[in-house]
Structures are given as structure tokens and as C-alpha cells.
Design an enzyme around this catalytic site. Structure first.
Site, short mmCIF file in Angstrom:
data_model
loop_
_atom_site.label_atom_id
_atom_site.label_comp_id
_atom_site.label_asym_id
_atom_site.label_seq_id
_atom_site.Cartn_x
_atom_site.Cartn_y
_atom_site.Cartn_z
N GLY A 1 0.83 -1.20 0.00
CA GLY A 1 0.00 0.00 0.00
C GLY A 1 0.86 1.25 0.00
O GLY A 1 2.06 1.19 0.26
N GLY B 1 0.26 5.65 0.87
CA GLY B 1 -0.68 6.71 1.20
C GLY B 1 0.05 8.03 1.22
O GLY B 1 1.20 8.13 0.76
N GLY B 2 -0.61 9.02 1.77
CA GLY B 2 -0.02 10.33 1.81
C GLY B 2 1.25 10.40 2.64
O GLY B 2 2.05 11.31 2.50
N GLY C 1 3.51 7.73 3.10
CA GLY C 1 4.60 6.83 2.75
C GLY C 1 4.08 5.48 2.32
O GLY C 1 2.87 5.25 2.27
N SER C 2 5.01 4.58 2.01
CA SER C 2 4.62 3.28 1.48
C SER C 2 4.62 2.23 2.59
O SER C 2 5.33 2.36 3.58
CB SER C 2 5.60 2.85 0.40
OG SER C 2 5.66 3.85 -0.58
N VAL C 3 3.82 1.19 2.37
CA VAL C 3 3.69 0.13 3.36
C VAL C 3 4.14 -1.19 2.74
O VAL C 3 3.80 -1.50 1.60
CB VAL C 3 2.23 -0.01 3.83
CG1 VAL C 3 2.12 -1.01 4.97
CG2 VAL C 3 1.68 1.34 4.25
N LYS D 1 5.65 0.44 7.72
CA LYS D 1 5.37 1.69 6.99
C LYS D 1 6.61 2.57 7.01
O LYS D 1 7.15 2.87 8.07
CB LYS D 1 4.21 2.40 7.68
CG LYS D 1 3.87 3.71 7.07
CD LYS D 1 2.57 4.25 7.64
CE LYS D 1 1.76 4.84 6.54
NZ LYS D 1 0.36 4.57 6.62
N ASP E 1 -7.96 12.24 8.42
CA ASP E 1 -7.94 11.62 7.09
C ASP E 1 -8.75 10.33 7.09
O ASP E 1 -8.27 9.27 6.72
CB ASP E 1 -6.48 11.36 6.69
CG ASP E 1 -6.34 11.14 5.18
OD1 ASP E 1 -7.34 11.36 4.45
OD2 ASP E 1 -5.26 10.74 4.74
#
Ligand SMILES: *[C@@H]1O[C@H](CO)[C@@H](O)[C@H](O)[C@H]1NC(C)=O
Ligand SMILES: *[C@@H]1O[C@H](CO)[C@@H](O)[C@H](O)[C@H]1NC(C)=O
Ligand SMILES: *[C@@H]1O[C@H](CO)[C@@H](O)[C@H](O)[C@H]1NC(C)=O
Ligand SMILES: *[C@@H]1O[C@H](CO)[C@@H](O)[C@H](O)[C@H]1NC(C)=O
Ligand SMILES: *[C@@H]1O[C@H](CO)[C@@H](O)[C@H](O)[C@H]1NC(C)=O
Ligand SMILES: *[C@@H]1O[C@H](CO)[C@@H](O)[C@H](O)[C@H]1NC(C)=O
Ligand SMILES: *[C@@H]1O[C@H](CO)[C@@H](O)[C@H](O)[C@H]1NC(C)=O
Ligand SMILES: *[C@@H]1O[C@H](CO)[C@@H](O)[C@H](O)[C@H]1NC(C)=O
Length: 813
Positions: free
Chosen positions: A495, A497-498, A500-502, A516, A611
Site C-alpha cells: 500500500g 498513502g499520503g 509513505g509506502s507500506v 510503513k 484523514d
């Protein structure tokens, strides 16, 4: 009021009749009782403005009578003060409330013996019921000096204008004490008072000794954990600390609002508001929100289970209620008794998995295996239970605060409860029990414990290897190398998101985790650690648990529990036939609300998520929702404009105040949550709906349908078999959540109560901002673009939704 008579006039008429027929000594509708007068039977004192009344009342079917004060104009009889709470009278017509010769207000029973006295320090001649509901005793009617007042001796209710405090000279506390049960005003075990340790906060406390909730410290303006004291608009709290006394008091800024704070007989503190539209009391906030967090709610050897629809309390295996009658009245405080007496070394143990462990601190024994631990407990006849987890812990005497399943996730394990051999389930049934128990335990979230233990184990192993990993609280600190190894050098991205990456990772003991990698981690090491520690301490079934972190150089990583079914949006908006039936969707809607309510109302410091969207709701194997990414705004620094920029893609969930520049409160999450519910109900993105081919913004259409009463047309076409009543509740609450003005939106705790069916929900109005933006989400995007161009956010008001410029039809998603 059907006949259109004002309640006040109605009561006055009654009093007139009463006075006529009974030839009472008190005059009609008076607010005072002077020396020489008395009050009996159904006579009342009524405050000058008619709001409050004092007289005899009888709770429920108890046939016992007490002197109390209630709201005179409201239907029903809401009692907020009781004089003789410990000593009822049986016949009000022959009992008398009067000023005694000694100058006290006294209640005489039928035999004319005093059963309650105000014990005033000086002689009084008159009792007056004021317009605040305060009963005051004075020397004479012209005097302004209150020699005694009921507000200084509250029962279970804190009224506006009343106070909680402590007299520093006499050491006397003004505190609330719950009723024993809804039919018995005698003092119960739960109370609220200033913290006895002297700190500037008030606390919910059990039997004067065990604190189970605190208001948070007074910071000069508000108590940090009390919603509504932040925004000076609703409550006006005052805190006074001088040589003689320390106390907190509050009033309503709008004094037409009727409200009261009550510690109820089940240990929860609730702020109630009178709702004119529904003619009912509604709770605004409840502390603690999780009922099982009330200390010793179920008494000794009682087990709390919030989800049990029959009764929240039950007795542990081998025990029975100490008082069937009290239990039937939802008074569980006396707890449970053994069915059979213990026989010491002949006893056995009953395993209770996934248990919140007793609140009293156990003895830790230096034993290295479970058999020795069990033996140690068995040998000492006063040992009642043991747990073998990271070591051997044994408990002696009564066990309180048991909860199963252990919903909070903290302080849990399998508890072995000592029972007489005759109370142990027979071996054959115990086998099936064990199987059921094991299955239940695995399904019920022991997984989380395993992760924690395995992390602890991992960390220990590293200690043995001499690498000395540091543990902050329950958080594990990883090295960057560890995380590279765990994630196979960040190869499996699950995944982004705003923030960073997971990546998926597998711990050495095969437990999966989500790692994350934060981008934009502008925060320094020290502050990052502080924030991470706060986040790590937040534990709730509907919040993704943080297990560890890494902070090296400018690298910042977080290690979370892994959620096998990924995020809600991936499930909801996939093209393949959905597995999310209505039941599961409702579970997601309710669980997400519970998670957010916890963040807003139960954490030591209120956390606004900022969010909320389907991408940030993750699902476990059973589709239980867990909110992720909370606390991020703080982790990357308090620069909200930065958050705003990262949220460009999620503009459909943004509350108007983000754009208008109004202060950001938890209500922005409520708004986003409402938007999200529409997507869960419809199974489509809000901005992806086409109404006869053109792009339409779904919630504005949907809210009109709701008002028209046509909720079924909102439902995902793929779904059948829905509970229409439930669907109606969900749709209405969603529509309330997206109201333009944050005051109109419910709090997250209320949303939970509405969804659970504990609160009724009215027909919502169509939000006007939405009404104006039908078919044009672009204007919101537009206003954000303006901001990027450097225009001040303050100048952009909600009107920017209406400002619909042509040409922009694409939505940035
Ligand atoms: C007051 O009590 C008397 C008897 O004690 C009864 O007859 C009368 O109806 C009562 N009045 C009201 C308003 O309940
Ligand atoms: C008043 O004093 C008497 C005797 O000391 C005591 O029993 C009673 O509880 C007191 N009443 C109140 C309301 O404090
Ligand atoms: C109480 O009132 C009486 C007259 O009603 C007056 O003589 C007396 O001084 C007053 N006592 C106090 C303490 O005010
Ligand atoms: C409450 O505390 C008192 C001592 O302050 C103690 O005697 C009593 O047993 C306690 N009540 C319960 C139910 O434990
Ligand atoms: C709040 O209460 C204080 C003291 O009771 C009062 O002085 C102040 O004016 C009140 N403020 C508002 C906004 O009502
Ligand atoms: C509720 O109704 C009462 C009586 O009509 C009115 O006096 C009061 O102002 C109303 N309260 C609110 C908050 O509107
Ligand atoms: C625990 O017991 C072991 C061996 O019996 C001993 O070596 C160790 O020092 C003990 N630890 C503590 C903390 O007492
Ligand atoms: C059992 O525990 C009690 C209370 O801690 C202690 O006083 C007693 O000595 C213990 N008995 C044995 C046999 O260890």
C-alpha cells in the site's frame, strides 16, 4: 403536551386543587418552606420560574418514599437530588419535611422521629428552592447567606452551577455518588470527585479508592479529557483553587439548554441534554465509553462482556450471583460466590482464555515453567488464580475487573481459575470445552497477543545475542537492518498513502507485520519517539495496533499488525463480486465509529484523525474494521497545511471547515466518516456516480433521498436481505454527520449509540453546502488549488462550494 396547556400552568392548577382539598400549611406553588410550615404527601415546592420541584417521590416500583428535586416542566420525573437517600419513609402523607426547633431542615417519619437532617452549622428559618435547582437554607427570606445548600451535598448529579470540590480546611469533599440501582438511591460504589491525590482534575472512582477515569488536568482553560470544555461555546468551566477550597463548576453558555452530569448506578459518567424535538434526554458523552472499563462493574468473580445481549455481567465458571435479586436489578456490585467450597490441595483449575487479567497486582514468582506455577498456586489455599505468560503470576483473594473476551487487548492472557473439583466441568465436556475454547481464542484475537509475545521474545533473543534492542513501553525498537530482513529488502509493497509506502514483513517466528516507511518525516528523533510512545499506548479492537518502530538517521519506520484483508476501499470498490454483505458492512460501519470514538473521547489526549476514508480502514480475517494512520498529523509535525496538501486526493471527505479556515475539531472526522458511510452503503465512490450519464456527487442526491424517506434506493444493487430499519438508521446518521455546521454533527460517541440503537435519530436536514454543489465537487478542488496559488485560506468560506466555475470536470482521484 396535547391540550396546549403549559406544564407550569398545569402544575399550578394541580397545586391549587391540592391546597384547596388538603388545607396545607404551605401556600400554593411556593418556592419556600418557613419555620412552622411542613410539607407532606404530594405537596411540592416549586422554584420561582417553575423549572424545578421538590417533594416526595418513589423510584420505580419500590414503594419507598424519598424527598427529592426534579424537573417540574418535563414529562417523567428526572430526579437529580435526594435528601434521605439512605433512609426512605413508607408513608409520605404522615411524614413531614419541616424546619426543626433547633433550626435544621428535618424529615420526620410517621412516628415523628427524625430520619434525615441537614445538620446545618447555624440556625435556619427558611428553605428556598432556587431557579438553579439548588435548595438553600437561610436565616430569613431577606438574607443572602446560604447557611446550607443542596449543591454542596450533591447526590449523583452535577448540575450547571453546582460544583465538585474539596474544603481544604475541613477535608470534606463535594462529590457525586451513584445510586445503588435505578430503584434505590442509597449510595452505590461509583463516584466522581476531585482526585484525592490532590491533582487538579476530577476522577471517576470506585469505593473511594480505585480511579477508572480522569478528566485530565486543568490547564487554565479546560480539563484536557473533557469534550466540550475545549470549545468555550458549549460549557463554561471554572476552576478555583484558593486557601480554603478547590472546586470545579460549570454553566452552559446558552442557559436555555437543560443539561446534567450523572454518575449512573452502572458506573458510567454521562452528560445528558434535554432535546426539545424528541422530548427526551440524550447523552452527549459517556465516560468510560467501554462499559467494561468501569472498575469492578461485575463485582468479585464477575466477568464483563460488553457484547452479551442478555447481560453485560456473568459469573465465572463455578460461581453464582451473590444476590439474584440485585443482579436482576442490574446491580452486579456484590459479584459472585463459589458454588462449592474449596478443598485446598484437592482443587483444580479452569482455564479462561483471552481474559483481561484481574486489576489487583499479582505476586510474581520466579518459576520457569507452567507446572511449577500451577503447583505453587495449588499449594497455597488462598491462591485463587494463576497465569503463566512471561513468568508466573498468582492472585490471592477476590478477583475483580475480569473481562472476557479481552476487548481492549492490553493486560490479557489465559487465566487459570481455582475451583473445587466438583465445580470443574466433567472431563468429557471439558474436552469439547477446550476445543471450543481454543478455536474461540484463536478467532478472538489471541493473535494479537501472540504478536506481542513474539516481539518480546524476538527482543529477548536479541538480548541473548548481545544486541540489546530497546523496548519503549510495549513497543519494540527495530534496527533498519532488522526491517530490511523482515521485509526482504522492502520487496512486497502492500500500500501507499499520503505519508509513505507500506510493505509486508514476516517476523522470524512467521508472524506477518506491516512496515510503513514514512516520507516527509521532518520530525526530530526525540519528538518522534514521544509521539510513537503515545501511539503505541493506544489499544482498541477497532484501531490498528502499533507494535514497533525504527528511527535511524533521517529514516522513520513504523511496524503495525498485519491486516490480511487489506483496506476497505480495495474490498468495496473491486470489480469482482463483493463478499461484503450488509451484515458485514454494518459491522464495519459500527466498528469504525467505535474506533474513532475511542480516539476522540477516550484517549488521554484527543486525537483527530484528519484523514478518515475507506483507504484508512483495514479489515482483519473476519472483516472486523480497524482504523489505521491515526496520529499521523502529529508524527509528521503539526503543520496542518501539509496534511491538507497530502489530502488533495481525498477532497470528497473534507469537512467545510478545512476549506473555510475554521478551527479543526474532532467534527472534521465525523464529516469524513459520514461521507465514507455513503460509500459503504452504495458500494461506489461518492464522486463516481453518474445520474443519467453526467457526473454527480452522490451524497447530495442521497441526502435528498433520505429526507424523502427512500433509503432503499441508496443501497448497493449487489445487496439483498437488508435490515431496513438498520439501513435507515445508518443513512440518517450519515446525513447528520455531513451537516455544514460542526455543531449540527453528532459526536462519534453519539454515532455509536445511534448505530447500536441506544439513541433514536431524527430526520436530518439536507446539508445546504451539499445542496449547492450538486454535480460539482470541482469547486472544492478549485478552492484548494487557490490555496496552492498562495491565496489566504481565511478568505475562502463555505461559499466556495457554490462558486462553480466552468471547465473543470475532472476530479482528482
Ligand atoms: C394528592 O394526594 C391525595 C391523597 O393523599 C389525592 O387524593 C390527590 O388526588 C393527590 N393529588 C394529586 C395531584 O396527585
Ligand atoms: C446528621 O448528623 C447525624 C448525627 O451525627 C448523622 O447520623 C446523620 O447522618 C447526619 N446527616 C447528614 C445528612 O449528614
Ligand atoms: C437571623 O434573623 C433574626 C431575625 O429574623 C435576627 O435577629 C438574627 O440576628 C439573624 N441571625 C443571623 C446570624 O443573621
Ligand atoms: C469499600 O471500602 C471500605 C473501606 O474504605 C471497605 O471496608 C469496604 O469493604 C469496601 N467495599 C467493597 C465492596 O469492597
Ligand atoms: C463563564 O463563567 C464565568 C464565571 O461563572 C463568568 O464570569 C463568565 O462570564 C462566563 N463566560 C461565558 C462565556 O459565559
Ligand atoms: C426548549 O423549549 C423550551 C420551552 O418551549 C424553551 O424555553 C427552550 O428555550 C427550548 N430550548 C432550546 C435549547 O431550544
Ligand atoms: C530465579 O531463580 C533462578 C534459579 O532458581 C536464580 O538463578 C535467579 O537469580 C532468580 N531470579 C530472581 C530475580 O530472583
Ligand atoms: C499463602 O499465602 C499467604 C498470603 O500471601 C501467606 O501468608 C501464607 O504464608 C502462604 N501459605 C503458604 C503455605 O505458602
Amino acid at each position: 403536551m396535547a391540550a396546549n396547556i403549559s406544564p407550569y400552568k398545569f402544575v399550578s392548577k394541580l397545586l391549587l386543587l391540592t391546597a384547596f382539598f388538603l388545607n396545607t400549611k404551605i401556600s400554593m406553588a411556593t418556592n419556600s418552606l418557613s419555620f412552622g410550615q411542613s410539607l407532606s404527601g404530594n405537596q411540592t415546592l416549586v422554584s420561582k420560574d417553575g423549572t424545578f420541584a421538590l417533594g416526595f417521590f418513589t423510584p420505580g416500583n419500590s414503594h419507598k418514599f424519598y424527598i427529592g428535586v426534579w424537573y417540574n416542566k418535563l414529562p417523567g420525573q428526572t430526579i437529580f437530588w435526594v435528601a434521605n437517600r439512605k433512609a426512605p419513609v413508607s408513608d409520605p402523607t404522615t411524614s413531614k419535611l419541616q424546619i426543626s426547633d433547633l433550626g435544621n431542615l428535618v424529615l420526620l417519619d410517621s412516628a415523628k422521629s427524625p430520619i434525615w437532617s441537614s445538620n446545618s452549622t447555624a440556625k435556619v428559618n427558611i428553605a428556598i428552592l432556587l431557579d438553579t435547582g439548588n435548595l438553600v437554607l437561610r436565616n430569613d427570606s431577606n438574607s443572602e447567606v446560604d447557611i446550607w445548600q443542596s449543591f454542596a451535598h450533591p447526590t449523583d448529579t452535577w448540575m450547571p452551577g453546582g460544583w465538585l470540590g474539596v474544603n481544604k480546611i475541613t477535608g470534606e469533599y463535594q462529590s457525586l455518588t451513584s445510586w445503588k440501582s435505578t430503584e434505590d438511591p442509597a449510595p452505590g460504589l461509583f463516584g466522581q470527585s476531585m482526585n484525592p491525590d490532590g491533582s487538579d482534575e476530577y476522577v471517576l472512582i470506585w469505593n473511594g479508592s480505585n480511579i477508572y477515569w480522569s478528566s485530565g488536568l486543568w490547564n487554565g482553560q479546560y480539563f484536557s479529557n473533557v469534550p466540550g470544555t475545549r470549545e468555550k461555546t458549549a460549557f463554561n468551566f471554572t476552576f478555583v483553587d484558593n486557601k480554603e477550597r478547590k472546586f470545579a463548576t460549570y454553566t452552559m453558555v446558552m442557559d436555555s439548554i437543560l443539561t446534567r452530569f450523572v454518575v449512573d448506578s452502572e458506573g458510567q459518567g454521562k452528560q445528558w441534554f434535554w432535546i426539545n424535538n424528541t422530548q427526551q434526554w440524550q447523552t452527549e458523552f459517556t465516560q468510560p465509553l467501554a462499559h467494561c472499563d468501569v472498575y469492578s462493574l461485575c463485582g468479585p468473580f464477575g466477568v464483563c462482556d460488553e457484547k452479551n445481549p442478555d447481560s453485560i455481567c456473568r459469573c465465572a465458571e463455578g460461581f453464582k450471583p451473590a444476590s439474584e435479586q440485585e443482579w436482576a436489578n442490574t446491580d452486579w456490585s456484590s459479584g459472585c460466590l463459589r458454588k462449592s467450597q474449596l478443598q485446598c490441595e484437592k482443587d483444580g483449575f479452569f482455564p479462561m482464555p483471552n481474559m483481561r487479567l484481574p486489576a489487583n497486582i499479582p505476586e510474581s514468582l520466579n518459576l520457569t515453567n507452567e507446572v511449577e506455577c500451577k503447583e505453587a498456586c495449588l499449594k497455597n489455599c488462598s491462591c485463587t488464580a494463576y497465569v503463566y505468560g512471561t513468568g508466573c503470576s498468582i492472585w490471592k483473594g477476590e478477583l475483580r475487573n475480569l473481562q472476557q473476551p479481552n476487548v481492549g487487548g492490553e493486560n490479557g492472557g489465559t487465566l487459570y481459575l481455582r475451583l473445587a473439583a466438583s465445580d470443574l466441568p466433567s472431563p468429557s465436556s471439558s474436552n469439547t470445552n477446550v476445543v471450543a475454547v481454543v478455536v474461540g481464542a484463536v478467532a478472538g484475537g489471541v493473535v494479537i497477543l501472540v504478536i506481542v509475545f513474539s516481539l518480546v521474545w524476538l527482543c529477548r533473543r536479541r538480548k541473548i545475542r548481545g544486541q540489546a534492542a530497546m523496548v519503549e513501553g510495549s513497543l519494540v525498537q527495530f534496527s533498519y537492518g532488522d526491517l530490511q530482513r523482515i521485509t526482504k529488502n522492502f520487496s512486497e509493497k502492500i500500500g501507499s498513502g499520503g505519508f509513505g509506502s507500506v510493505f509486508k514483513g514476516i517476523l522470524p517466528n512467521s508472524i506477518p507485520v506491516a512496515v510503513k516507511k514514512l516520507e516527509d518525516a521532518v520530525q526530530g528523533e526525540k519528538q518522534f519517539r514521544a509521539e510513537v510512545r503515545t501511539l503505541g499506548a493506544i489499544q482498541h479492537v477497532n484501531l490498528v495496533q502499533l507494535h514497533g518502530f525504527c528511527s535511524v538517521g533521517n529514516k522513520r519506520l513504523l511496524v503495525y499488525e498485519y491486516m490480511p484483508r487489506s483496506s476497505l476501499d480495495s474490498q468495496l470498490f473491486s470489480d469482482s463480486p463483493t463478499e461484503l454483505n450488509w451484515e458485514i458492512r454494518f459491522q464495519i460501519i459500527l466498528g469504525t465509529a467505535r474506533g474513532l470514538a475511542y480516539l476522540h473521547e477516550e484517549c488521554r489526549e484527543c486525537i483527530v484523525h484528519c484523514d478518515v476514508k475507506p483507504d484508512n480502514v483495514l479489515l482483519d480475517a473476519d472483516y472486523n474494521p480497524k482504523v489505521s494512520d491515526f496520529g499521523m498529523a502529529k508524527l509528521i509535525g503539526r503543520d496542518f497545511s501539509k496534511v491538507l496538501t497530502t489530502m488533495r486526493g481525498t477532497v470528497g471527505y473534507l469537512a467545510p471547515e478545512w476549506i473555510s479556515g475554521l478551527p479543526i475539531t474532532p467534527k472534521v472526522d465525523v464529516y469524513s466518516y459520514g461521507m465514507m458511510i455513503f460509500e459503504v452503503v452504495s458500494g461506489k465512490r461518492n464522486n463516481m456516480h453518474s445520474d443519467d450519464g453526467s457526473l454527480a456527487f452522490y451524497p447530495s442526491w442521497a441526502s435528498r433521498k433520505i429526507v424523502e424517506g427512500d433509503v432503499k434506493s441508496l443501497l448497493d444493487k449487489r445487496l439483498e436481505d437488508v435490515d431496513v430499519e438498520q439501513l435507515t438508521r445508518v443513512c440518517r446518521v450519515a446525513c447528520w454527520c455531513i451537516q455544514d455546521s460542526e455543531d449540527q454533527r453528532p459526536g462519534m460517541g453519539q454515532v455509536v449509540q445511534i448505530l447500536e440503537g441506544a439513541l433514536e435519530v431524527n430526520m436530518p436536514p439536507v446539508p445546504t453546502a451539499l445542496q449547492n454543489m450538486i454535480g460539482s465537487q470541482n469547486s472544492a478542488v478549485h478552492s484548494l488549488r487557490n490555496e496552492e496559488k498562495g491565496e489566504s485560506r481565511k478568505e475562502m468560506t463555505i461559499e466556495s462550494f457554490v462558486d462553480n466555475e466552468d471547465g473543470e470536470t475532472t476530479v482528482s482521484r
